[in-house]
Design a protein around this motif. Structure first.
Motif, PDB file in Angstrom:
ATOM      1  N   LEU A 126     -17.420   7.154 101.029  1.00  0.00           N
ATOM      2  CA  LEU A 126     -17.289   6.935  99.595  1.00  0.00           C
ATOM      3  C   LEU A 126     -18.481   6.119  99.101  1.00  0.00           C
ATOM      4  N   THR A 127     -19.202   6.670  98.145  1.00  0.00           N
ATOM      5  CA  THR A 127     -20.345   5.991  97.542  1.00  0.00           C
ATOM      6  C   THR A 127     -19.978   5.611  96.115  1.00  0.00           C
ATOM      7  N   PHE A 128     -20.094   4.327  95.785  1.00  0.00           N
ATOM      8  CA  PHE A 128     -19.751   3.837  94.452  1.00  0.00           C
ATOM      9  C   PHE A 128     -21.023   3.470  93.692  1.00  0.00           C
ATOM     10  N   ILE A 129     -21.135   3.962  92.464  1.00  0.00           N
ATOM     11  CA  ILE A 129     -22.297   3.662  91.636  1.00  0.00           C
ATOM     12  C   ILE A 129     -21.847   3.329  90.214  1.00  0.00           C
ATOM     13  N   THR A 130     -22.640   2.488  89.553  1.00  0.00           N
ATOM     14  CA  THR A 130     -22.431   2.218  88.136  1.00  0.00           C
ATOM     15  C   THR A 130     -23.141   3.306  87.337  1.00  0.00           C
ATOM     16  N   LEU A 131     -22.404   3.958  86.454  1.00  0.00           N
ATOM     17  CA  LEU A 131     -22.988   5.066  85.694  1.00  0.00           C
ATOM     18  C   LEU A 131     -22.236   5.267  84.385  1.00  0.00           C
ATOM     19  N   ASP A 132     -22.970   5.298  83.291  1.00  0.00           N
ATOM     20  CA  ASP A 132     -22.439   5.788  82.022  1.00  0.00           C
ATOM     21  C   ASP A 132     -22.639   7.300  82.052  1.00  0.00           C
ATOM     22  N   PHE A 133     -21.558   8.022  82.280  1.00  0.00           N
ATOM     23  CA  PHE A 133     -21.659   9.468  82.486  1.00  0.00           C
ATOM     24  C   PHE A 133     -22.239  10.189  81.276  1.00  0.00           C
ATOM     25  N   MET A 134     -22.134   9.589  80.102  1.00  0.00           N
ATOM     26  CA  MET A 134     -22.649  10.225  78.900  1.00  0.00           C
ATOM     27  C   MET A 134     -24.144   9.995  78.698  1.00  0.00           C
ATOM     28  N   ASN A 135     -24.748   9.216  79.568  1.00  0.00           N
ATOM     29  CA  ASN A 135     -26.198   9.025  79.535  1.00  0.00           C
ATOM     30  C   ASN A 135     -26.821  10.147  80.371  1.00  0.00           C
ATOM     31  N   GLN A 136     -27.315  11.163  79.699  1.00  0.00           N
ATOM     32  CA  GLN A 136     -27.761  12.379  80.381  1.00  0.00           C
ATOM     33  C   GLN A 136     -28.874  12.109  81.394  1.00  0.00           C
ATOM     34  N   ARG A 137     -29.822  11.288  81.011  1.00  0.00           N
ATOM     35  CA  ARG A 137     -30.968  11.051  81.880  1.00  0.00           C
ATOM     36  C   ARG A 137     -30.559  10.345  83.170  1.00  0.00           C
ATOM     37  N   THR A 138     -29.782   9.274  83.024  1.00  0.00           N
ATOM     38  CA  THR A 138     -29.336   8.527  84.200  1.00  0.00           C
ATOM     39  C   THR A 138     -28.401   9.370  85.053  1.00  0.00           C
ATOM     40  N   ARG A 139     -27.509  10.105  84.401  1.00  0.00           N
ATOM     41  CA  ARG A 139     -26.570  10.958  85.135  1.00  0.00           C
ATOM     42  C   ARG A 139     -27.308  11.959  86.017  1.00  0.00           C
ATOM     43  N   LYS A 140     -28.308  12.598  85.458  1.00  0.00           N
ATOM     44  CA  LYS A 140     -29.038  13.605  86.218  1.00  0.00           C
ATOM     45  C   LYS A 140     -29.730  13.003  87.434  1.00  0.00           C
ATOM     46  N   VAL A 141     -30.348  11.847  87.257  1.00  0.00           N
ATOM     47  CA  VAL A 141     -31.076  11.205  88.363  1.00  0.00           C
ATOM     48  C   VAL A 141     -30.123  10.820  89.486  1.00  0.00           C
ATOM     49  N   LEU A 142     -29.024  10.125  89.146  1.00  0.00           N
ATOM     50  CA  LEU A 142     -28.133   9.603  90.172  1.00  0.00           C
ATOM     51  C   LEU A 142     -27.337  10.704  90.873  1.00  0.00           C
ATOM     52  N   LEU A 143     -26.845  11.676  90.108  1.00  0.00           N
ATOM     53  CA  LEU A 143     -26.070  12.744  90.735  1.00  0.00           C
ATOM     54  C   LEU A 143     -26.964  13.644  91.589  1.00  0.00           C
ATOM     55  N   SER A 144     -28.150  13.943  91.093  1.00  0.00           N
ATOM     56  CA  SER A 144     -29.076  14.784  91.865  1.00  0.00           C
ATOM     57  C   SER A 144     -29.493  14.098  93.157  1.00  0.00           C
ATOM     58  N   SER A 145     -29.676  12.784  93.088  1.00  0.00           N
ATOM     59  CA  SER A 145     -30.055  12.030  94.284  1.00  0.00           C
ATOM     60  C   SER A 145     -28.992  12.150  95.362  1.00  0.00           C
ATOM     61  N   PHE A 146     -27.726  12.069  94.958  1.00  0.00           N
ATOM     62  CA  PHE A 146     -26.630  12.209  95.931  1.00  0.00           C
ATOM     63  C   PHE A 146     -26.552  13.627  96.475  1.00  0.00           C
ATOM     64  N   LEU A 147     -26.581  14.613  95.598  1.00  0.00           N
ATOM     65  CA  LEU A 147     -26.426  16.008  96.012  1.00  0.00           C
ATOM     66  C   LEU A 147     -27.567  16.476  96.911  1.00  0.00           C
ATOM     67  N   SER A 148     -28.762  15.986  96.644  1.00  0.00           N
ATOM     68  CA  SER A 148     -29.924  16.437  97.413  1.00  0.00           C
ATOM     69  C   SER A 148     -29.822  16.044  98.883  1.00  0.00           C
ATOM     70  N   GLN A 149     -29.056  15.013  99.194  1.00  0.00           N
ATOM     71  CA  GLN A 149     -28.865  14.618 100.584  1.00  0.00           C
ATOM     72  C   GLN A 149     -28.200  15.722 101.397  1.00  0.00           C
ATOM     73  N   PHE A 150     -27.470  16.595 100.712  1.00  0.00           N
ATOM     74  CA  PHE A 150     -26.738  17.662 101.377  1.00  0.00           C
ATOM     75  C   PHE A 150     -27.302  19.039 101.043  1.00  0.00           C
ATOM     76  N   GLY A 151     -28.445  19.065 100.365  1.00  0.00           N
ATOM     77  CA  GLY A 151     -29.063  20.326 100.006  1.00  0.00           C
ATOM     78  C   GLY A 151     -28.278  21.106  98.973  1.00  0.00           C
ATOM     79  N   CYS A 152     -27.584  20.407  98.083  1.00  0.00           N
ATOM     80  CA  CYS A 152     -26.729  21.066  97.087  1.00  0.00           C
ATOM     81  C   CYS A 152     -27.167  20.689  95.675  1.00  0.00           C
ATOM     82  N   SER A 153     -26.771  21.517  94.727  1.00  0.00           N
ATOM     83  CA  SER A 153     -27.076  21.242  93.324  1.00  0.00           C
ATOM     84  C   SER A 153     -25.818  20.972  92.505  1.00  0.00           C
ATOM     85  N   VAL A 154     -24.639  21.256  93.056  1.00  0.00           N
ATOM     86  CA  VAL A 154     -23.371  20.997  92.366  1.00  0.00           C
ATOM     87  C   VAL A 154     -22.362  20.452  93.367  1.00  0.00           C
TER      88      VAL A 154
END
Length: 277
Positions: A130-158
């Motif tokens: 379980l990875t916990f992060i602070t994120l305002d989900f409605m902030n598009q720019r921050t959301r994209k960076v943080l979620l993509s960073s997590f997904l890329s560890q597994f070679g996934c985009s969604v």
């Protein structure tokens, strides 16, 4: 925002003082960031509606070395429900997985409140899963960076599955009808499956009433919302008619009268038939 860091001793004192204030004024949590949310909505009262084998049925093990199932928990608060979901779906008892637990599960859990995230991170019994992060989900720019960073560890985009448990009302009250529509659009584009627990309209009235009772300003959008009434049905319509998802199953209602709704991005008739039976 960035991932939460552990507070310094002084920061910890300030965080503790902040929590005390919120305990005394629970209605003043404008984003649903109650400091002890699980005390009045215990995780087990949700989980008893969800079959423990759900993820195994949605994501069967079809290869010798499958990647982990990736989940996104939006609005995780202090992590009690996130941990409970993880244990429930992997059939964990005292930290041990049952032999039929088919695949690993990795959850990215986010919340707008850094104090709650810091507590979740500190108290999590499964820091590797379980990875916990602070994120305002409605902030598009921050959301994209943080979620993509997590997904890329597994070679996934969604994500394989997203969890949106009693979050929709807070998005709606703080960002209006358009904000709710965009929030659901983002979620549906990020997840193959989506488990949603919408708050009914009576919760909107109660939240606004608590703010007024404490002498705070009302939510900016409360009186102008056009999307109202049967909120579970409204969210079903938005996700199915506007965002291309399909309602797979309703697992019933919690004791506090909230539906647990499972959506899928594309129809899979075999899974639908199985869950309905």
């Amino acid at each position: 925002m960035a991932a939460a860091t552990r507070p310094t001793p002084r920061g910890a004192e300030e965080a503790s003082a902040g929590e005390e204030r919120r305990v005394l004024e629970p209605g003043a949590a404008p984003f649903g960031n109650f400091p002890h949310y699980s005390r009045f909505h215990p995780p087990e009262l949700r989980l008893r509606l969800l079959p423990p084998e759900l993820l195994q049925r949605l994501f069967p093990n079809e290869s010798p070395n499958p990647r982990p199932i990736l989940g996104l928990d939006v609005g995780c608060n202090s992590g009690e429900l996130s941990v409970a979901l993880y244990k429930h779906f992997l059939s964990l008892r005292d930290g041990e997985a049952h032999a039929d637990a088919a695949r690993e599960l990795r959850l990215l859990c986010c919340d707008i409140d850094p104090v709650l995230v810091a507590r979740a991170e500190k108290e999590s019994p499964f820091p590797g899963a379980l990875t916990f992060i602070t994120l305002d989900f409605m902030n598009q720019r921050t959301r994209k960076v943080l979620l993509s960073s997590f997904l890329s560890q597994f070679g996934c985009s969604v994500f394989d599955i997203g969890f949106c448990m009693s979050i929709t009302m807070w998005i709606h009250l703080n960002h209006g009808d358009q904000g709710l529509w965009e929030f659901l659009a983002h979620l549906s584009s990020l997840c193959h499956y989506l488990l949603v627990e919408p708050q009914p309209w009576k919760c909107y009235r109660a939240a606004a009433r608590r703010l007024r009772k404490l002498g705070h300003h009302d939510f900016d959008h409360f009186r102008s919302l056009a999307i109202r009434g049967d909120m579970a049905n409204q969210i079903v319509e938005i996700l199915t008619q506007d965002h291309g998802m399909e309602l797979v199953c309703c697992f019933g209602n919690t004791s506090w009268d909230r539906s647990l709704l499972l959506f899928k991005a594309k129809q899979t008739q075999e899974i639908i038939s199985s869950l309905n039976h």
